[in-house]
Motif scaffolding. Structure first.
Motif, PDB file in Angstrom:
ATOM      1  N   TYR A  60      55.201  40.985  52.040  1.00  0.00           N
ATOM      2  CA  TYR A  60      56.063  42.078  52.456  1.00  0.00           C
ATOM      3  C   TYR A  60      55.356  43.408  52.245  1.00  0.00           C
ATOM      4  CZ  TYR A  60      59.557  38.425  51.873  1.00  0.00           C
ATOM      5  OH  TYR A  60      60.252  37.267  51.944  1.00  0.00           O
ATOM      6  N   PRO A  61      55.714  44.401  53.029  1.00  0.00           N
ATOM      7  CA  PRO A  61      55.145  45.730  52.802  1.00  0.00           C
ATOM      8  C   PRO A  61      55.511  46.234  51.408  1.00  0.00           C
ATOM      9  CG  PRO A  61      56.267  45.614  54.916  1.00  0.00           C
ATOM     10  CD  PRO A  61      56.583  44.346  54.192  1.00  0.00           C
ATOM     11  N   ALA A  62      54.672  47.104  50.877  1.00  0.00           N
ATOM     12  CA  ALA A  62      54.863  47.605  49.508  1.00  0.00           C
ATOM     13  C   ALA A  62      56.208  48.295  49.322  1.00  0.00           C
ATOM     14  CB  ALA A  62      53.728  48.560  49.158  1.00  0.00           C
ATOM     15  N   PHE A  63      56.743  48.913  50.377  1.00  0.00           N
ATOM     16  CA  PHE A  63      58.009  49.625  50.192  1.00  0.00           C
ATOM     17  C   PHE A  63      59.199  48.687  49.983  1.00  0.00           C
ATOM     18  CE2 PHE A  63      59.151  48.849  54.541  1.00  0.00           C
ATOM     19  CZ  PHE A  63      58.026  49.121  55.320  1.00  0.00           C
ATOM     20  N   PHE A  64      58.997  47.373  50.081  1.00  0.00           N
ATOM     21  CA  PHE A  64      60.071  46.413  49.794  1.00  0.00           C
ATOM     22  C   PHE A  64      59.981  45.853  48.372  1.00  0.00           C
ATOM     23  CE2 PHE A  64      60.275  45.906  54.491  1.00  0.00           C
ATOM     24  CZ  PHE A  64      61.593  46.285  54.645  1.00  0.00           C
ATOM     25  N   ASP A  65      59.050  46.364  47.574  1.00  0.00           N
ATOM     26  CA  ASP A  65      58.889  45.866  46.204  1.00  0.00           C
ATOM     27  C   ASP A  65      60.170  45.969  45.386  1.00  0.00           C
ATOM     28  OD1 ASP A  65      56.309  45.183  46.731  1.00  0.00           O
ATOM     29  OD2 ASP A  65      55.413  46.900  45.678  1.00  0.00           O
ATOM     30  N   SER A  66      60.962  46.985  45.631  1.00  0.00           N
ATOM     31  CA  SER A  66      62.182  47.188  44.852  1.00  0.00           C
ATOM     32  C   SER A  66      63.398  46.478  45.451  1.00  0.00           C
ATOM     33  CB  SER A  66      62.472  48.685  44.723  1.00  0.00           C
ATOM     34  OG  SER A  66      62.676  49.234  46.012  1.00  0.00           O
ATOM     35  N   ILE A  67      63.211  45.788  46.576  1.00  0.00           N
ATOM     36  CA  ILE A  67      64.329  45.095  47.237  1.00  0.00           C
ATOM     37  C   ILE A  67      64.175  43.599  46.995  1.00  0.00           C
ATOM     38  CG2 ILE A  67      65.429  44.633  49.456  1.00  0.00           C
ATOM     39  CD1 ILE A  67      64.310  47.364  50.373  1.00  0.00           C
ATOM     40  N   ALA A  68      65.217  42.983  46.409  1.00  0.00           N
ATOM     41  CA  ALA A  68      65.145  41.567  46.030  1.00  0.00           C
ATOM     42  C   ALA A  68      64.950  40.646  47.230  1.00  0.00           C
ATOM     43  CB  ALA A  68      66.397  41.177  45.258  1.00  0.00           C
ATOM     44  N   GLU A  69      65.691  40.848  48.304  1.00  0.00           N
ATOM     45  CA  GLU A  69      65.619  39.997  49.490  1.00  0.00           C
ATOM     46  C   GLU A  69      65.395  40.862  50.727  1.00  0.00           C
ATOM     47  OE1 GLU A  69      68.744  37.105  49.832  1.00  0.00           O
ATOM     48  OE2 GLU A  69      68.888  36.921  47.663  1.00  0.00           O
ATOM     49  N   PRO A  70      64.137  41.127  51.063  1.00  0.00           N
ATOM     50  CA  PRO A  70      63.850  42.021  52.197  1.00  0.00           C
ATOM     51  C   PRO A  70      64.446  41.562  53.528  1.00  0.00           C
ATOM     52  CG  PRO A  70      61.885  41.673  50.892  1.00  0.00           C
ATOM     53  CD  PRO A  70      62.919  40.729  50.367  1.00  0.00           C
ATOM     54  N   GLU A  71      64.406  40.242  53.812  1.00  0.00           N
ATOM     55  CA  GLU A  71      64.984  39.761  55.075  1.00  0.00           C
ATOM     56  C   GLU A  71      66.468  40.077  55.160  1.00  0.00           C
ATOM     57  OE1 GLU A  71      63.069  37.575  53.257  1.00  0.00           O
ATOM     58  OE2 GLU A  71      61.563  36.708  54.588  1.00  0.00           O
TER      59      GLU A  71
END
Length: 143
Positions: A60-71
């Protein structure tokens, strides 16, 4: 006289052969045909992988690091934007996004349906500095 005819015959035979420039161009054409065949094969393979969902990536892109489930996060964002769906609902149904799969850090595939028909669209996505997602339709995947 016989010698003259013999020389003319030899000159005619020699001049009938391909020149080095013609041979070079012929080899280049053959090389390009081989390259086109390889590109067609690669395109067909990519299409098969897309249709079989073999494009799943966990990078996943780095900006999704803080999001548990990006999809799930992107799916919720897309569900708030039904206008992005290119097909129209039929028989009184309502089009809605049902699944999202990342291809890479720039592209994703979003599946949609209305209970009667379904489809997929490849989107380019971007997260702005203020945290808003932007989507651009790259192409629709036909069944």
């Amino acid at each position: 006289m016989k010698k003259l005819l013999y020389v003319l015959f030899l000159v005619t035979i020699v001049s009938c052969g391909k020149s080095s420039e013609e041979i070079s161009l012929s080899q280049e054409v053959d090389s390009l045909k081989t390259e086109i065949t390889a590109l067609h094969r690669a395109n067909d393979t990519l299409s098969d992988h897309l249709l079989k969902r073999s494009y799943v990536t966990l990078n996943y892109p780095a900006f999704f690091d803080s999001i548990a489930e990006p999809e799930e996060y992107i799916l919720q964002e897309l569900q708030q934007r039904p206008g992005l769906i290119s097909k129209k609902a039929v028989l009184g149904g309502t089009m809605r996004f049902t699944r999202v799969t990342f291809i890479n850090e720039d592209l994703l595939v979003a599946e949609f349906e209305d209970g009667h028909i379904m489809g997929k669209t490849v989107f380019r996505y971007r997260l702005t500095r203020n945290g808003e997602l932007g989507f651009t339709n790259v192409c629709d995947i036909e069944y």
